[in-house]
Design a protein around this motif. Structure first.
Motif, PDB file in Angstrom:
ATOM      1  N   PRO A   1      39.507  44.309  89.021  1.00 22.71           N
ATOM      2  CA  PRO A   1      39.331  42.922  89.401  1.00 22.71           C
ATOM      3  C   PRO A   1      38.280  42.928  90.580  1.00 22.71           C
ATOM      4  CG  PRO A   1      41.595  43.558  89.236  1.00 22.71           C
ATOM      5  CD  PRO A   1      40.768  44.661  89.043  1.00 22.71           C
ATOM      6  N   ALA A   2      37.929  43.948  91.331  1.00 20.87           N
ATOM      7  CA  ALA A   2      36.982  43.787  92.300  1.00 20.87           C
ATOM      8  C   ALA A   2      35.525  43.954  91.423  1.00 20.87           C
ATOM      9  CB  ALA A   2      37.076  45.297  93.229  1.00 20.87           C
ATOM     10  N   LYS A   3      35.301  44.422  90.524  1.00 12.22           N
ATOM     11  CA  LYS A   3      34.243  44.247  89.791  1.00 12.22           C
ATOM     12  C   LYS A   3      34.151  43.018  89.100  1.00 12.22           C
ATOM     13  CE  LYS A   3      32.709  48.237  91.064  1.00 12.22           C
ATOM     14  NZ  LYS A   3      31.804  48.217  92.216  1.00 12.22           N
ATOM     15  N   LEU A   4      35.032  42.538  88.521  1.00 12.23           N
ATOM     16  CA  LEU A   4      35.039  40.969  88.272  1.00 12.23           C
ATOM     17  C   LEU A   4      34.532  39.938  89.196  1.00 12.23           C
ATOM     18  CD1 LEU A   4      37.985  40.808  86.027  1.00 12.23           C
ATOM     19  CD2 LEU A   4      35.843  40.883  85.280  1.00 12.23           C
ATOM     20  N   ALA A   5      35.087  40.390  90.309  1.00 13.48           N
ATOM     21  CA  ALA A   5      34.624  39.702  91.805  1.00 13.48           C
ATOM     22  C   ALA A   5      33.231  39.805  92.207  1.00 13.48           C
ATOM     23  CB  ALA A   5      35.746  40.021  92.685  1.00 13.48           C
ATOM     24  N   GLU A   6      32.890  40.849  91.754  1.00 18.71           N
ATOM     25  CA  GLU A   6      31.245  41.230  92.402  1.00 18.71           C
ATOM     26  C   GLU A   6      30.349  40.137  92.037  1.00 18.71           C
ATOM     27  OE1 GLU A   6      28.051  44.775  91.949  1.00 18.71           O
ATOM     28  OE2 GLU A   6      29.959  45.157  91.640  1.00 18.71           O
ATOM     29  N   GLY A   7      30.337  39.495  90.611  1.00 19.78           N
ATOM     30  CA  GLY A   7      29.187  38.724  90.371  1.00 19.78           C
ATOM     31  C   GLY A   7      29.292  37.257  91.050  1.00 19.78           C
ATOM     32  N   ARG A   8      30.797  36.903  91.325  1.00 17.33           N
ATOM     33  CA  ARG A   8      31.028  35.955  92.044  1.00 17.33           C
ATOM     34  C   ARG A   8      30.381  35.887  93.527  1.00 17.33           C
ATOM     35  NH1 ARG A   8      36.738  33.353  91.250  1.00 17.33           N
ATOM     36  NH2 ARG A   8      35.574  31.697  92.366  1.00 17.33           N
ATOM     37  N   VAL A   9      30.917  37.107  94.328  1.00 16.08           N
ATOM     38  CA  VAL A   9      30.310  37.449  95.525  1.00 16.08           C
ATOM     39  C   VAL A   9      28.782  37.472  95.447  1.00 16.08           C
ATOM     40  CG1 VAL A   9      30.379  39.013  97.166  1.00 16.08           C
ATOM     41  CG2 VAL A   9      32.522  38.717  95.969  1.00 16.08           C
ATOM     42  N   ARG A  10      28.228  37.909  94.679  1.00 23.86           N
ATOM     43  CA  ARG A  10      26.625  38.250  94.462  1.00 23.86           C
ATOM     44  C   ARG A  10      26.142  36.753  94.805  1.00 23.86           C
ATOM     45  NH1 ARG A  10      26.175  41.658  91.227  1.00 23.86           N
ATOM     46  NH2 ARG A  10      26.488  40.352  89.382  1.00 23.86           N
ATOM     47  N   SER A  11      26.733  35.880  93.647  1.00 21.51           N
ATOM     48  CA  SER A  11      26.150  34.445  93.457  1.00 21.51           C
ATOM     49  C   SER A  11      26.646  33.691  94.825  1.00 21.51           C
ATOM     50  CB  SER A  11      27.095  33.786  92.197  1.00 21.51           C
ATOM     51  OG  SER A  11      26.622  34.289  91.288  1.00 21.51           O
ATOM     52  N   ALA A  12      27.625  33.838  95.525  1.00 20.15           N
ATOM     53  CA  ALA A  12      28.004  33.253  96.648  1.00 20.15           C
ATOM     54  C   ALA A  12      26.869  33.572  97.902  1.00 20.15           C
ATOM     55  CB  ALA A  12      29.597  33.472  97.301  1.00 20.15           C
ATOM     56  N   LEU A  13      26.638  34.729  97.915  1.00 22.61           N
ATOM     57  CA  LEU A  13      25.425  35.649  98.881  1.00 22.61           C
ATOM     58  C   LEU A  13      24.149  34.757  98.554  1.00 22.61           C
ATOM     59  CD1 LEU A  13      26.667  39.232  99.184  1.00 22.61           C
ATOM     60  CD2 LEU A  13      27.087  37.499 100.799  1.00 22.61           C
ATOM     61  N   VAL A  14      23.928  34.760  97.306  1.00 23.60           N
ATOM     62  CA  VAL A  14      22.657  34.041  96.922  1.00 23.60           C
ATOM     63  C   VAL A  14      22.993  32.587  97.451  1.00 23.60           C
ATOM     64  CG1 VAL A  14      20.890  33.235  95.210  1.00 23.60           C
ATOM     65  CG2 VAL A  14      21.936  35.682  95.241  1.00 23.60           C
ATOM     66  N   ASP A  15      23.777  31.871  97.028  1.00 20.40           N
ATOM     67  CA  ASP A  15      23.864  30.603  97.554  1.00 20.40           C
ATOM     68  C   ASP A  15      23.964  30.255  98.991  1.00 20.40           C
ATOM     69  OD1 ASP A  15      24.411  29.885  94.865  1.00 20.40           O
ATOM     70  OD2 ASP A  15      26.325  29.576  94.938  1.00 20.40           O
ATOM     71  N   ALA A  16      24.287  31.306  99.647  1.00 21.64           N
ATOM     72  CA  ALA A  16      24.401  31.256 101.114  1.00 21.64           C
ATOM     73  C   ALA A  16      22.910  31.420 101.872  1.00 21.64           C
ATOM     74  CB  ALA A  16      25.285  32.150 101.666  1.00 21.64           C
ATOM     75  N   GLY A  17      22.165  31.740 100.929  1.00 26.35           N
ATOM     76  CA  GLY A  17      20.486  32.049 101.291  1.00 26.35           C
ATOM     77  C   GLY A  17      19.929  33.549 101.365  1.00 26.35           C
ATOM     78  N   LEU A  18      20.917  34.424 100.732  1.00 23.68           N
ATOM     79  CA  LEU A  18      20.307  35.930 100.834  1.00 23.68           C
ATOM     80  C   LEU A  18      19.491  36.237  99.648  1.00 23.68           C
ATOM     81  CD1 LEU A  18      23.395  37.805 102.059  1.00 23.68           C
ATOM     82  CD2 LEU A  18      21.656  36.848 103.517  1.00 23.68           C
ATOM     83  N   SER A  19      18.691  37.010  99.646  1.00 23.42           N
ATOM     84  CA  SER A  19      17.779  37.353  98.632  1.00 23.42           C
ATOM     85  C   SER A  19      18.593  38.042  97.545  1.00 23.42           C
ATOM     86  CB  SER A  19      16.797  38.422  98.896  1.00 23.42           C
ATOM     87  OG  SER A  19      17.159  39.804  99.321  1.00 23.42           O
ATOM     88  N   ASN A  20      18.111  37.998  96.092  1.00 22.56           N
ATOM     89  CA  ASN A  20      18.881  38.536  95.164  1.00 22.56           C
ATOM     90  C   ASN A  20      19.147  40.006  95.275  1.00 22.56           C
ATOM     91  OD1 ASN A  20      19.155  36.257  93.373  1.00 22.56           O
ATOM     92  ND2 ASN A  20      17.424  36.560  92.660  1.00 22.56           N
ATOM     93  N   ALA A  21      18.278  40.820  95.783  1.00 23.54           N
ATOM     94  CA  ALA A  21      18.379  42.360  96.113  1.00 23.54           C
ATOM     95  C   ALA A  21      19.463  42.594  97.122  1.00 23.54           C
ATOM     96  CB  ALA A  21      17.004  43.049  96.281  1.00 23.54           C
TER      97      ALA A  21
END
Length: 92
Positions: free
Chosen positions: A6-26
């Motif tokens: 479940p944590a690994k499934l959430a990782e993609g959503r968290v990554r997308s949310a961080l990018v949406d919040a303005g952080l770089s992809n890396a």
């Protein structure tokens, strides 16, 4: 399925949310990997709600501070610092 799936499934959503919040992809990829292993689903959902204009890590951490969750702030701050400095294994 492993216990951490479940944590690994959430990782993609968290990554997308961080990018949406303005952080770089890396930085988003590095931080998401660390954060999904350390935060609850409820805390991750709070982060997902943080969308806004492009901003740097320090501005993002200041926004997380306003949520008022000490554990969430600590994990976010640590992940941001380790990823920004290249000390996180995920960033290497």
């Amino acid at each position: 399925m492993s216990a951490c799936a479940p944590a690994k499934l959430a990782e993609g959503r968290v990554r997308s949310a961080l990018v949406d919040a303005g952080l770089s992809n890396a930085n988003a990829a590095c931080m998401a990997d660390r954060m999904t292993d350390r935060l609850s689903i409820g805390q991750l959902q709070k982060l997902q709600a943080l969308q806004g204009p492009k901003r740097g890590l320090s501005d993002y951490v200041a926004t997380v501070r306003r949520i008022g969750d000490a554990e969430l702030l600590g994990v976010t701050t640590t992940a941001a610092a380790l990823c920004a400095m290249g000390f996180a294994p995920e960033k290497r």
